[in-house]
Design a protein around this motif. Structure first.
Motif, PDB file in Angstrom:
ATOM      1  N   TYR A 114      34.844  40.338  32.527  1.00 31.66           N
ATOM      2  CA  TYR A 114      36.259  40.426  32.933  1.00 31.66           C
ATOM      3  C   TYR A 114      36.466  41.644  33.811  1.00 31.66           C
ATOM      4  O   TYR A 114      35.780  42.657  33.669  1.00 31.66           O
ATOM      5  CB  TYR A 114      37.140  40.525  31.686  1.00 31.66           C
ATOM      6  N   ASP A 115      37.447  41.543  34.682  1.00 28.47           N
ATOM      7  CA  ASP A 115      37.760  42.664  35.569  1.00 28.47           C
ATOM      8  C   ASP A 115      39.241  42.608  35.932  1.00 28.47           C
ATOM      9  O   ASP A 115      39.891  41.570  35.799  1.00 28.47           O
ATOM     10  CB  ASP A 115      36.910  42.600  36.837  1.00 28.47           C
ATOM     11  N   ALA A 116      39.754  43.731  36.398  1.00 31.76           N
ATOM     12  CA  ALA A 116      41.148  43.816  36.861  1.00 31.76           C
ATOM     13  C   ALA A 116      41.246  44.941  37.883  1.00 31.76           C
ATOM     14  O   ALA A 116      40.398  45.845  37.923  1.00 31.76           O
ATOM     15  CB  ALA A 116      42.085  44.071  35.688  1.00 31.76           C
ATOM     16  N   SER A 117      42.283  44.887  38.701  1.00 33.50           N
ATOM     17  CA  SER A 117      42.536  45.942  39.688  1.00 33.50           C
ATOM     18  C   SER A 117      44.031  45.997  39.970  1.00 33.50           C
ATOM     19  O   SER A 117      44.779  45.082  39.623  1.00 33.50           O
ATOM     20  CB  SER A 117      41.761  45.682  40.983  1.00 33.50           C
ATOM     21  N   VAL A 118      44.439  47.089  40.594  1.00 36.09           N
ATOM     22  CA  VAL A 118      45.857  47.285  40.894  1.00 36.09           C
ATOM     23  C   VAL A 118      46.037  47.748  42.336  1.00 36.09           C
ATOM     24  O   VAL A 118      45.252  48.531  42.861  1.00 36.09           O
ATOM     25  CB  VAL A 118      46.509  48.295  39.909  1.00 36.09           C
TER      26      VAL A 118
END
Length: 166
Positions: free
Chosen positions: A107-111
């Motif tokens: 899983y990954d996320a960014s802003v």
């Protein structure tokens, strides 16, 4: 006669003193300062404005808000001083999925941010300084299968965003 004149002058002085004394007191009582106190605490307020949408890539090995038809989640950060950082925690996993949907998945996320703070594609675990005021946040998330494809069904991937004091 002198005694009478002195008495008249004495009464006149007394009347003037009483009259002026009352006038001064009335004047002091007719005005005053009304104070308004206020206090703004050092805060960072995060507000979620919209949920994101995950869509599959053409091989069904990735679910991402960046794929065609997907959309990032939205939030705002309002700070009352510049001593706060924004951090996105790495997603721990799906909170809802079909059987086998979480096998072999990373899983990954960014802003991205606009407003008083400008950020572009900042990943998970990175502390990013927030400016004083309103920052608009656009959060992307993804899940990638190392082997196989994502099975058909409904998926939900929570991403935690936090304000951290410097």
């Amino acid at each position: 006669m002198r005694a009478i004149n002195a008495g008249i002058y004495g009464l006149t002085s007394l009347a003037t003193w009483v009259f002026l004394g009352l006038g001064e007191r009335a004047s002091a009582q007719s005005s005053g300062n009304l104070l308004f106190d206020g206090l703004i605490l050092d805060v960072c307020v995060l507000t979620i404005s919209s949920s994101g949408t995950l869509t599959p890539n053409s091989t069904y090995t990735e679910l991402s808000s960046s794929n065609g038809g997907g959309s990032p989640g939205g939030a705002t950060a309002v700070t009352t001083n510049s001593d706060f950082n924004l951090v996105i925690d790495a997603p721990a996993g799906f909170s809802a999925m079909p059987s086998g949907g979480d096998a072999n998945v990373t899983y990954d996320a960014s802003v991205d941010a606009s407003g008083v703070t400008i950020l572009g594609g900042v990943g998970t675990g990175v502390l990013s300084s927030l400016g004083l005021g309103l920052t608009n946040l656009s959060i992307n998330a993804s899940a990638t299968k190392a082997a196989g494809v994502f099975p058909a069904g409904s998926y939900q991937l929570p991403v935690t965003i936090r304000c951290v004091s410097s």
